[in-house]
Design a protein around this motif. Structure first.
Motif, PDB file in Angstrom:
ATOM      1  N   ASP A 150      32.721  75.013   4.690  1.00 32.16           N
ATOM      2  CA  ASP A 150      33.467  74.054   4.301  1.00 32.16           C
ATOM      3  C   ASP A 150      35.035  74.259   4.489  1.00 32.16           C
ATOM      4  N   LEU A 151      35.381  75.767   4.396  1.00 30.26           N
ATOM      5  CA  LEU A 151      36.715  76.001   4.578  1.00 30.26           C
ATOM      6  C   LEU A 151      37.036  75.939   6.064  1.00 30.26           C
ATOM      7  N   SER A 152      36.301  75.966   7.068  1.00 28.21           N
ATOM      8  CA  SER A 152      36.599  75.799   8.485  1.00 28.21           C
ATOM      9  C   SER A 152      36.912  74.493   8.788  1.00 28.21           C
ATOM     10  N   GLU A 153      36.598  73.522   7.882  1.00 27.70           N
ATOM     11  CA  GLU A 153      37.135  71.959   8.175  1.00 27.70           C
ATOM     12  C   GLU A 153      38.622  71.946   7.652  1.00 27.70           C
ATOM     13  N   LEU A 154      39.170  72.975   6.833  1.00 24.27           N
ATOM     14  CA  LEU A 154      40.300  72.768   6.351  1.00 24.27           C
ATOM     15  C   LEU A 154      41.155  73.851   6.860  1.00 24.27           C
ATOM     16  N   ARG A 155      40.714  74.853   7.492  1.00 25.90           N
ATOM     17  CA  ARG A 155      41.646  75.999   7.847  1.00 25.90           C
ATOM     18  C   ARG A 155      41.082  76.637   9.265  1.00 25.90           C
ATOM     19  N   THR A 156      42.076  76.910  10.076  1.00 23.69           N
ATOM     20  CA  THR A 156      41.424  77.156  11.605  1.00 23.69           C
ATOM     21  C   THR A 156      40.892  78.431  11.572  1.00 23.69           C
ATOM     22  N   GLU A 157      41.378  79.523  10.690  1.00 22.26           N
ATOM     23  CA  GLU A 157      41.053  80.858  10.866  1.00 22.26           C
ATOM     24  C   GLU A 157      39.647  81.068  10.322  1.00 22.26           C
ATOM     25  N   TYR A 158      39.030  80.034   9.888  1.00 23.23           N
ATOM     26  CA  TYR A 158      37.735  80.053   9.330  1.00 23.23           C
ATOM     27  C   TYR A 158      36.539  79.604  10.337  1.00 23.23           C
ATOM     28  N   ARG A 159      35.767  80.197  11.142  1.00 23.50           N
ATOM     29  CA  ARG A 159      35.011  79.552  12.275  1.00 23.50           C
ATOM     30  C   ARG A 159      33.816  78.895  11.525  1.00 23.50           C
ATOM     31  N   LYS A 160      33.477  77.828  11.939  1.00 21.68           N
ATOM     32  CA  LYS A 160      32.093  77.092  11.393  1.00 21.68           C
ATOM     33  C   LYS A 160      30.976  77.738  12.340  1.00 21.68           C
ATOM     34  N   VAL A 161      29.719  78.297  11.440  1.00 18.57           N
ATOM     35  CA  VAL A 161      28.800  78.763  11.963  1.00 18.57           C
ATOM     36  C   VAL A 161      27.705  77.844  11.663  1.00 18.57           C
ATOM     37  N   LYS A 162      26.791  77.502  12.677  1.00 22.25           N
ATOM     38  CA  LYS A 162      25.472  76.881  12.499  1.00 22.25           C
ATOM     39  C   LYS A 162      24.358  77.762  11.938  1.00 22.25           C
ATOM     40  N   ILE A 163      23.703  77.402  10.620  1.00 25.89           N
ATOM     41  CA  ILE A 163      22.925  78.280  10.262  1.00 25.89           C
ATOM     42  C   ILE A 163      21.537  77.545   9.758  1.00 25.89           C
ATOM     43  N   ARG A 164      20.492  77.907  10.315  1.00 27.95           N
ATOM     44  CA  ARG A 164      19.082  77.251  10.344  1.00 27.95           C
ATOM     45  C   ARG A 164      18.289  78.453   9.060  1.00 27.95           C
ATOM     46  N   LEU A 165      17.953  77.839   8.041  1.00 28.88           N
ATOM     47  CA  LEU A 165      17.434  78.656   7.065  1.00 28.88           C
ATOM     48  C   LEU A 165      15.626  78.499   7.016  1.00 28.88           C
ATOM     49  N   PHE A 166      15.075  79.479   7.163  1.00 31.59           N
ATOM     50  CA  PHE A 166      13.493  79.462   7.079  1.00 31.59           C
ATOM     51  C   PHE A 166      12.946  80.164   6.025  1.00 31.59           C
ATOM     52  N   GLN A 167      12.261  79.772   5.112  1.00 32.59           N
ATOM     53  CA  GLN A 167      11.766  80.257   3.940  1.00 32.59           C
ATOM     54  C   GLN A 167      10.352  79.657   3.450  1.00 32.59           C
ATOM     55  N   PRO A 168       9.697  80.353   2.511  1.00 36.22           N
ATOM     56  CA  PRO A 168       8.382  79.845   2.057  1.00 36.22           C
ATOM     57  C   PRO A 168       8.666  78.503   1.352  1.00 36.22           C
ATOM     58  N   LYS A 169       7.604  77.569   1.538  1.00 34.26           N
ATOM     59  CA  LYS A 169       7.826  76.307   0.679  1.00 34.26           C
ATOM     60  C   LYS A 169       7.189  76.592  -0.876  1.00 34.26           C
ATOM     61  N   GLU A 170       6.437  77.568  -1.035  1.00 32.67           N
ATOM     62  CA  GLU A 170       6.045  78.090  -2.320  1.00 32.67           C
ATOM     63  C   GLU A 170       5.912  79.241  -2.344  1.00 32.67           C
ATOM     64  N   PRO A 171       6.046  80.119  -3.544  1.00 32.56           N
ATOM     65  CA  PRO A 171       5.865  81.661  -3.654  1.00 32.56           C
ATOM     66  C   PRO A 171       4.860  82.137  -3.014  1.00 32.56           C
ATOM     67  N   LEU A 172       4.934  83.379  -2.230  1.00 32.65           N
ATOM     68  CA  LEU A 172       3.749  84.271  -1.632  1.00 32.65           C
ATOM     69  C   LEU A 172       3.193  84.656  -2.740  1.00 32.65           C
ATOM     70  N   PRO A 173       2.017  84.710  -3.037  1.00 34.93           N
ATOM     71  CA  PRO A 173       1.313  85.228  -4.148  1.00 34.93           C
ATOM     72  C   PRO A 173       1.084  86.594  -4.053  1.00 34.93           C
ATOM     73  N   PHE A 174       1.583  87.509  -3.257  1.00 36.31           N
ATOM     74  CA  PHE A 174       0.997  88.889  -3.019  1.00 36.31           C
ATOM     75  C   PHE A 174       2.139  89.933  -3.524  1.00 36.31           C
ATOM     76  N   ASP A 175       1.835  91.063  -3.754  1.00 36.81           N
ATOM     77  CA  ASP A 175       2.432  92.091  -4.339  1.00 36.81           C
ATOM     78  C   ASP A 175       2.934  92.522  -3.187  1.00 36.81           C
TER      79      ASP A 175
END
Length: 290
Positions: free
Chosen positions: A239-264
Motif C-alpha cells: 500500500d505504501l508503495s503507491e504513495l512513496r517511491t522508497e517502498y517497492r511493490k512486491v507481487k505475492i501469491r499465497l498458497f494455504q490449506p482451504k481447511e485445517p490439516l487434521p494431523f499432529d
C-alpha cells in the motif's frame, strides 16, 4: 530488468508435506523456478533440500524433495528418550530425542551443492539464550546445523548447540520469512503456508494434556499470530508503495490449506503424509494475491 523470484516456506512439522504437494504443481508441472529460497522450521528443511539442485532445474528439485518425503516416518524424525521415555524429558532439553532427523539432515544436505546451485538460501533460527533470530544463508558455515536448529520444534524436539548457545525453531519469531525475501530484493514471491492463519482452527479440549496437546496448541496459536503479522506488514508495504517511491511493490501469491490439516505436526505417518501432499497439489490450482 529480470524480476527476482522467491519462494517462502512456512513451518508446520509434518504438515510441511502440504508444501511438497503445492510445489509439485508449481515447480514440477508449471516449471516455476526460484532464485531465492526462504524457510523456517520444516520449511527450512524443504528450502535447503531444494537449494541443492541447480537453478533452472525446478522439476528435478521438487522430484528429489518428494523422494525424501516418501521415505519419512515418525521414527526417522524423533524417538523417546531411553530408558524412561517421556519422563526423561525432565532431565533433557526436549520432550523427544530428535537425533534421527538431525542425522537425516546431516547426511542428506550437501552445503557445497547448495553453494554451487546458483540459488540463494535463507534459513531462520532463534537463540534460546538471547531470544534473537539468526538468518543463515548459502555461505554460512555449518549450514546443516542451522537447518537442524530452525527445524527444532520448540520444547518437543532437541535444540541445536551452536557457538555455545542453544538454537531452536525460527517460527518463534518468523513463521513465514517473507521479510527476508523482500529484503533480499525479490519482486515476485510465492508463499506456502501449512495453515490459514486467519481461520478459526477447531481444537478438541476434552481430555487434553499439557504435553503434548496443550503445548502444541499454544505454539499453533502463537504461529498463527506471527504469520498474520508477516502478511499484514507485506500488504502495508505494498500500500505504501503507491504513495512513496522508497517502498517497492512486491507481487505475492499465497498458497494455504482451504481447511485445517487434521494431523499432529509431530506425527509423520506415511499415509497421512501422502494425504497432505495430495491436498497441497489439489489446492495449489488457486492462490490469494496479497
Amino acid at each position: 530488468m529480470e524480476q527476482r523470484k522467491a519462494l517462502v516456506l512456512a513451518g508446520g512439522g509434518s504438515k510441511g508435506a502440504f508444501e511438497v504437494g503445492v510445489l509439485q504443481r508449481l515447480m514440477g508441472d508449471q516449471r516455476n523456478d526460484y532464485e531465492l529460497l526462504c524457510g523456517t522450521s520444516v520449511g527450512a528443511i524443504n528450502a535447503a533440500y531444494l537449494a541443492q539442485t541447480r537453478l533452472g532445474q525446478p522439476a528435478e528439485a521438487i522430484a528429489k524433495l518428494r523422494a525424501q518425503w516418501d521415505t519419512v516416518t515418525t521414527d526417522k524424525v524423533h524417538k523417546r528418550w531411553f530408558p524412561f521415555g517421556r519422563a526423561e524429558a525432565f532431565f533433557k532439553p526436549s520432550v523427544y530425542d530428535s537425533s534421527p532427523v538431525q542425522q537425516w539432515i546431516r547426511s542428506g544436505l550437501d552445503p557445497a551443492a547448495v553453494r554451487a546451485s546458483g540459488r540463494r538460501l535463507r534459513v531462520v533460527a532463534v537463540s534460546y539464550g538471547t531470544g534473537e533470530s539468526f538468518v543463515a544463508n548459502e555461505q554460512t558455515p555449518d549450514l546443516p546445523e542451522w537447518v537442524i536448529a530452525s527445524s527444532a520444534f520448540p520444547v518437543m524436539l532437541t535444540p541445536a548447540s551452536i557457538g555455545g548457545d542453544l538454537w531452536t525453531d525460527g517460527g518463534l519469531r518468523n513463521v513465514t520469512p517473507l521479510g527476508e525475501a523482500i529484503h533480499a530484493g525479490a519482486q515476485n514471491v510465492d508463499v506456502v503456508l501449512c495453515s490459514d492463519p486467519f481461520a478459526k482452527s477447531p481444537f478438541e479440549v476434552k481430555d487434553a494434556h499439557a504435553i503434548p496437546q496443550l503445548l502444541l496448541r499454544s505454539i499453533d496459536i502463537m504461529n498463527d499470530e506471527v504469520s498474520r503479522a508477516d502478511l499484514r506488514i507485506a500488504g502495508l508495504k505494498n500500500d505504501l508503495s503507491e504513495l512513496r517511491t522508497e517502498y517497492r511493490k512486491v507481487k505475492i501469491r499465497l498458497f494455504q490449506p482451504k481447511e485445517p490439516l487434521p494431523f499432529d505436526p509431530l506425527d509423520f505417518d506415511p499415509g497421512n503424509i501422502r494425504k497432505m501432499i495430495d491436498a497441497g497439489y489439489a489446492q495449489s490450482a488457486s492462490f490469494t494475491a496479497v
